[in-house]
Enzyme design. Sequence first.
Site, PDB file in Angstrom:
ATOM      1  N   TYR A  31      37.079  65.133  -5.725  1.00 20.20           N
ATOM      2  CA  TYR A  31      35.926  65.910  -4.796  1.00 20.20           C
ATOM      3  C   TYR A  31      37.147  66.166  -4.127  1.00 20.20           C
ATOM      4  O   TYR A  31      36.242  67.311  -2.805  1.00 20.20           O
ATOM      5  CB  TYR A  31      35.468  64.553  -4.041  1.00 20.20           C
ATOM      6  CG  TYR A  31      34.416  64.524  -2.713  1.00 20.20           C
ATOM      7  CD1 TYR A  31      32.997  65.262  -2.713  1.00 20.20           C
ATOM      8  CD2 TYR A  31      35.117  64.241  -2.003  1.00 20.20           C
ATOM      9  CE1 TYR A  31      32.550  65.211  -1.272  1.00 20.20           C
ATOM     10  CE2 TYR A  31      34.380  63.508  -0.730  1.00 20.20           C
ATOM     11  CZ  TYR A  31      32.881  64.607  -0.462  1.00 20.20           C
ATOM     12  OH  TYR A  31      32.710  64.573   0.682  1.00 20.20           O
ATOM     13  N   THR A  55      41.554  49.020   2.238  1.00 21.25           N
ATOM     14  CA  THR A  55      41.561  49.101   3.765  1.00 21.25           C
ATOM     15  C   THR A  55      40.237  50.683   3.889  1.00 21.25           C
ATOM     16  O   THR A  55      41.501  52.059   3.180  1.00 21.25           O
ATOM     17  CB  THR A  55      42.569  48.963   4.752  1.00 21.25           C
ATOM     18  OG1 THR A  55      44.027  50.078   4.017  1.00 21.25           O
ATOM     19  CG2 THR A  55      43.482  47.886   5.315  1.00 21.25           C
ATOM     20  N   ASN A  75      34.395  59.276   6.636  1.00 26.68           N
ATOM     21  CA  ASN A  75      33.605  57.646   6.796  1.00 26.68           C
ATOM     22  C   ASN A  75      32.754  57.807   7.556  1.00 26.68           C
ATOM     23  O   ASN A  75      32.778  56.991   8.213  1.00 26.68           O
ATOM     24  CB  ASN A  75      34.194  56.807   6.035  1.00 26.68           C
ATOM     25  CG  ASN A  75      34.376  56.203   5.050  1.00 26.68           C
ATOM     26  OD1 ASN A  75      34.121  56.437   3.501  1.00 26.68           O
ATOM     27  ND2 ASN A  75      36.110  55.252   4.849  1.00 26.68           N
TER      28      ASN A  75
HETATM   29  P1  NAD Z   1      24.691  64.100   2.444  1.00 29.09           P
HETATM   30  O1  NAD Z   1      24.909  63.903   0.637  1.00 29.09           O
HETATM   31  O2  NAD Z   1      23.594  63.042   3.027  1.00 29.09           O
HETATM   32  O3  NAD Z   1      23.633  65.868   2.837  1.00 29.09           O
HETATM   33  C1  NAD Z   1      24.499  67.191   1.466  1.00 29.09           C
HETATM   34  C2  NAD Z   1      22.984  67.394   1.294  1.00 29.09           C
HETATM   35  O4  NAD Z   1      23.897  68.639   0.831  1.00 29.09           O
HETATM   36  C3  NAD Z   1      22.047  67.178   0.819  1.00 29.09           C
HETATM   37  O5  NAD Z   1      21.146  66.282   1.472  1.00 29.09           O
HETATM   38  C4  NAD Z   1      21.889  67.349  -0.423  1.00 29.09           C
HETATM   39  O6  NAD Z   1      20.440  67.928  -0.886  1.00 29.09           O
HETATM   40  C5  NAD Z   1      22.576  69.499  -0.219  1.00 29.09           C
HETATM   41  N1  NAD Z   1      22.619  69.687  -1.713  1.00 29.09           N
HETATM   42  C6  NAD Z   1      23.466  69.832  -2.248  1.00 29.09           C
HETATM   43  N2  NAD Z   1      23.550  70.496  -2.859  1.00 29.09           N
HETATM   44  C7  NAD Z   1      23.006  71.824  -2.558  1.00 29.09           C
HETATM   45  C8  NAD Z   1      22.800  72.448  -3.169  1.00 29.09           C
HETATM   46  N3  NAD Z   1      22.937  73.328  -4.718  1.00 29.09           N
HETATM   47  N4  NAD Z   1      21.989  74.184  -1.804  1.00 29.09           N
HETATM   48  C9  NAD Z   1      21.239  73.102  -0.919  1.00 29.09           C
HETATM   49  N5  NAD Z   1      21.690  72.314  -0.456  1.00 29.09           N
HETATM   50  C10 NAD Z   1      22.241  71.241  -1.673  1.00 29.09           C
HETATM   51  O7  NAD Z   1      26.354  63.700   2.655  1.00 29.09           O
HETATM   52  P2  NAD Z   1      25.969  63.716   4.240  1.00 29.09           P
HETATM   53  O8  NAD Z   1      27.170  62.709   4.230  1.00 29.09           O
HETATM   54  O9  NAD Z   1      24.939  64.385   4.933  1.00 29.09           O
HETATM   55  O10 NAD Z   1      28.127  64.490   4.752  1.00 29.09           O
HETATM   56  C11 NAD Z   1      28.001  65.845   4.154  1.00 29.09           C
HETATM   57  C12 NAD Z   1      28.969  66.645   4.639  1.00 29.09           C
HETATM   58  O11 NAD Z   1      30.138  65.689   5.289  1.00 29.09           O
HETATM   59  C13 NAD Z   1      29.560  66.723   3.129  1.00 29.09           C
HETATM   60  O12 NAD Z   1      29.706  67.940   2.750  1.00 29.09           O
HETATM   61  C14 NAD Z   1      30.261  65.586   2.464  1.00 29.09           C
HETATM   62  O13 NAD Z   1      31.008  66.156   1.836  1.00 29.09           O
HETATM   63  C15 NAD Z   1      30.613  66.052   3.927  1.00 29.09           C
HETATM   64  N6  NAD Z   1      31.649  64.468   3.894  1.00 29.09           N
HETATM   65  C16 NAD Z   1      30.562  63.537   4.734  1.00 29.09           C
HETATM   66  C17 NAD Z   1      31.881  62.107   4.729  1.00 29.09           C
HETATM   67  C18 NAD Z   1      30.719  60.622   4.987  1.00 29.09           C
HETATM   68  O14 NAD Z   1      31.071  59.973   5.046  1.00 29.09           O
HETATM   69  N7  NAD Z   1      29.518  61.177   5.099  1.00 29.09           N
HETATM   70  C19 NAD Z   1      32.581  62.001   4.978  1.00 29.09           C
HETATM   71  C20 NAD Z   1      33.480  63.237   4.930  1.00 29.09           C
HETATM   72  C21 NAD Z   1      33.151  64.822   3.956  1.00 29.09           C
END
Ligand code: NAD
Length: 342
Positions: free
Chosen positions: A152, A222, A181
Amino acid sequence: MTARKTALVCGAGGFIGSHLVRRLKHEGYWVLGVDLKYPEFSDTAADEFVKGDLRDQTMCKGVLDRPYDEVYQLAADMGGAGYIFTGDHDADVMHNSATINLNIAERARLCGVKKVFYSSSACMYPAYNQEDPDNPKCSEDSAYPAAPDSEYGWEKLFSERLYLAYRRNHGLCVRIARFHNIFGPEGTWHGGREKAPAALCRKVAEAADGGRIEIWGDGKQTRSFLYIDECLEAVRRLMQSDFTGPVNVGSQEMISINEFARMVIRISGKTLAIKNIDGPIGVRGRTSDNALIHTALGWTPSMPLEEGMRRTYSWIAEQVSLAAPMRSAALGGASLPILSAV
Ligand code: NAD
């Protein structure tokens, strides 16, 4: 009269994306959302919502068909430790997210999008700088030599470089944030993709008073956690600035996972014991380094972790009590094991 700004939010059915759509609407934008699914916990605030797969080039062409003022690329195949660190989903995570980013970068260039936001992750930082739980190093300039601890993280690093290459070679205006996070209400809280804050809240909400919860690892690892509203404020400031990034968007309030569990137990008002068990945990220590974002954007998060967790616990406890009768019926009254991503 000035024309309304237009935004496309990719991943608008997900946790951060659905909150971001609400924020952009509040600021007066016209918003198109796209995702494989609609938001799970409330109606989308988007003006239009397309349910579709961004791995599909024709689909991408259909939604990236005009020179949006802003495109927010949040769509990714992701989850918490139980999804990312077992190795079982590595090929999907890399293939799906890389394909989405390749499609979006190319379509954004072809249709003259004015600015693209890309959500990278702290998971791209080298594992060798995160072995000491009390002293992890995650400054933006510590990214290389690259050694993320998961596929990832490697995909995130690849896609950062992809957007930066489109900037260099095609003049695409990009902004890149490395999220650490992010948590809050209306995030995934069960099913295997939930992250530590939601998993902990669920375990505590499901546990009977006087019982115990299980935590993956020795609990001394942590992390720091950033509340969703603070994350969106940082994203909006980054988009309004001339600063490209990559830049950390996180909190510096670092806490051990066992201490974090004790915080949630305290919030719940229950008496619960903690049992540490084997499980996927990722690096030993990780926290945001906010020196660069503070200098570049004047941004520092202000909400204490405990306040954000109060709001999140209250929402998840409500989900648990709403789901309890259905789960109990499905199990014929048997209790559920408490095991998921921390
Ligand atoms: P999430 O999984 O809730 O949202 C990601 C969305 O992408 C989902 O709704 C999923 O259905 C959609 N998705 C996946 N594959 C798809 C496709 N092929 N076509 C269309 N849609 C698709 O995650 P999140 O927590 O909202 O994270 C959003 C972004 O932030 C992501 O890129 C994630 O990697 C990044 N991120 C999040 C965190 C966190 O703590 N939440 C931390 C670091 C990075």
